[in-house]
Design a protein around this motif. Structure first.
Motif, PDB file in Angstrom:
ATOM      1  N   GLY A  18       0.715  -1.387   0.071  1.00 49.38           N
ATOM      2  CA  GLY A  18       0.055   0.036  -0.048  1.00 49.38           C
ATOM      3  C   GLY A  18       0.686   1.165   0.052  1.00 49.38           C
ATOM      4  N   ILE A  19       1.963   1.313   0.712  1.00 51.13           N
ATOM      5  CA  ILE A  19       2.901   2.505   0.917  1.00 51.13           C
ATOM      6  C   ILE A  19       3.438   2.668  -0.386  1.00 51.13           C
ATOM      7  N   ILE A  20       3.954   1.526  -1.080  1.00 52.92           N
ATOM      8  CA  ILE A  20       4.677   1.849  -2.272  1.00 52.92           C
ATOM      9  C   ILE A  20       3.845   2.197  -3.552  1.00 52.92           C
ATOM     10  N   ASP A  21       2.686   1.505  -3.537  1.00 47.93           N
ATOM     11  CA  ASP A  21       1.535   1.844  -4.378  1.00 47.93           C
ATOM     12  C   ASP A  21       1.513   3.612  -4.501  1.00 47.93           C
ATOM     13  N   ALA A  22       1.265   4.005  -3.350  1.00 47.61           N
ATOM     14  CA  ALA A  22       0.812   5.566  -3.421  1.00 47.61           C
ATOM     15  C   ALA A  22       1.907   6.410  -3.545  1.00 47.61           C
ATOM     16  N   VAL A  23       3.274   5.843  -3.138  1.00 45.90           N
ATOM     17  CA  VAL A  23       4.566   6.625  -3.419  1.00 45.90           C
ATOM     18  C   VAL A  23       4.591   6.597  -5.013  1.00 45.90           C
TER      19      VAL A  23
END
Length: 278
Positions: free
Chosen positions: A33-38
């Motif tokens: 989830g973090i990397i998708d947003a980044v």
């Protein structure tokens, strides 16, 4: 892109006038989830884990999980040890190839905090960014709270940063760990700390701060803001809602993917709050 040093994230953000979110991971769903947003927003970022959250996996698994997901990502991301309360935690994270480290001896007397933090600096060497903490941030981090919370004394900032040689300084200026909706930054104190500091500042407890305050932090020398509780709540809520809707739900992958989407939404929203010009 391979993981970069915390130095690179700091340099990218300061050159562009951005504030890096620092998002705590615990598992694969949170990491995804973090990397998708980044990837969507394109702001250099810290992904971090505290020693209290490696009980299940260990540092090596966290490194492998994050590094594999970042292989096809073009945004600079550093893997950061959050609240390393001991030199043993620093040593373990460095052995697992973490690229940024926090040593947190803030509950110790000033002289001991300085000595422990300076030792961590030597352990990290020049290539690994080091965050130290001056003043003890209140609230709970994974149900762990300081015995005494105290604000950062601007009169101690310059000598502490110079003696330690840290690259970032975590400060206590009204921010509180965990989800604390009544927490507010004391910007007068933050300005005095900024004026005394030779290094960029870090604000912990980003989950509880209002959008208006988050959007002002770049003007006060802040380069990194920690967010953890919001992400954990998003995942727990996602699983809870799935169970409430259907107690016989058995598609773990579907519920997990919903959790990834919920976490990604929270991360993107926080990055944009920190950087209103995006």
């Amino acid at each position: 892109m391979p993981l970069v040093s915390g130095h690179d994230v700091i340099q990218h953000c300061t050159a562009r006038g951005l504030v890096a979110g620092a998002f705590n991971t615990t598992n694969i769903e949170t990491t995804m989830g973090i990397i998708d947003a980044v990837e969507k927003v394109g702001v250099p970022t810290f992904i971090q884990v505290a020693p209290t959250n490696v009980k299940l996996s260990g540092y090596e698994y966290v490194y492998d999980m994050v590094a594999r997901r970042l292989a096809d990502t073009t945004v600079p991301v550093a893997l950061h040890l959050d609240h390393g309360k001991s030199l043993a935690a620093v040593e373990a994270a460095l052995a697992a190839d973490f690229t940024s480290i926090m040593i947190d001896a803030s509950e110790e007397p000033l002289a001991e905090n300085t000595a422990i933090s300076a030792t961590a600096r030597r352990m990290c060497g020049a290539s690994i960014a080091l965050e130290a903490e001056l003043g003890s941030i209140g609230g709970k981090e994974d149900d762990v709270a300081p015995e005494f919370a105290s604000t950062t004394d601007p009169a101690q900032v310059s000598d502490f940063a110079a003696a330690v040689g840290c690259d970032m300084l975590a400060v206590s200026v009204g921010n509180v760990h965990g989800y604390a909706p009544n927490a507010r930054i004391d910007f007068d104190l933050l300005e005095r700390v900024r004026a005394a500091s030779s290094v960029p500042l870090v604000i912990h407890g980003g989950s509880g701060l209002p959008e208006e305050q988050l959007g002002r932090l770049a003007d006060f020398g802040v380069v990194k803001v920690n967010v953890a509780s919001d992400l954990r709540n998003a995942m727990i809520r996602s699983f809870g809602e799935a169970y409430a809707a259907n107690p016989n739900e058995n598609s773990l992958i579907r519920v997990s993917l919903d959790a990834v989407a919920a976490i990604s939404e929270v991360v993107e929203r926080r990055i944009r709050m920190l950087n209103p010009s995006l």
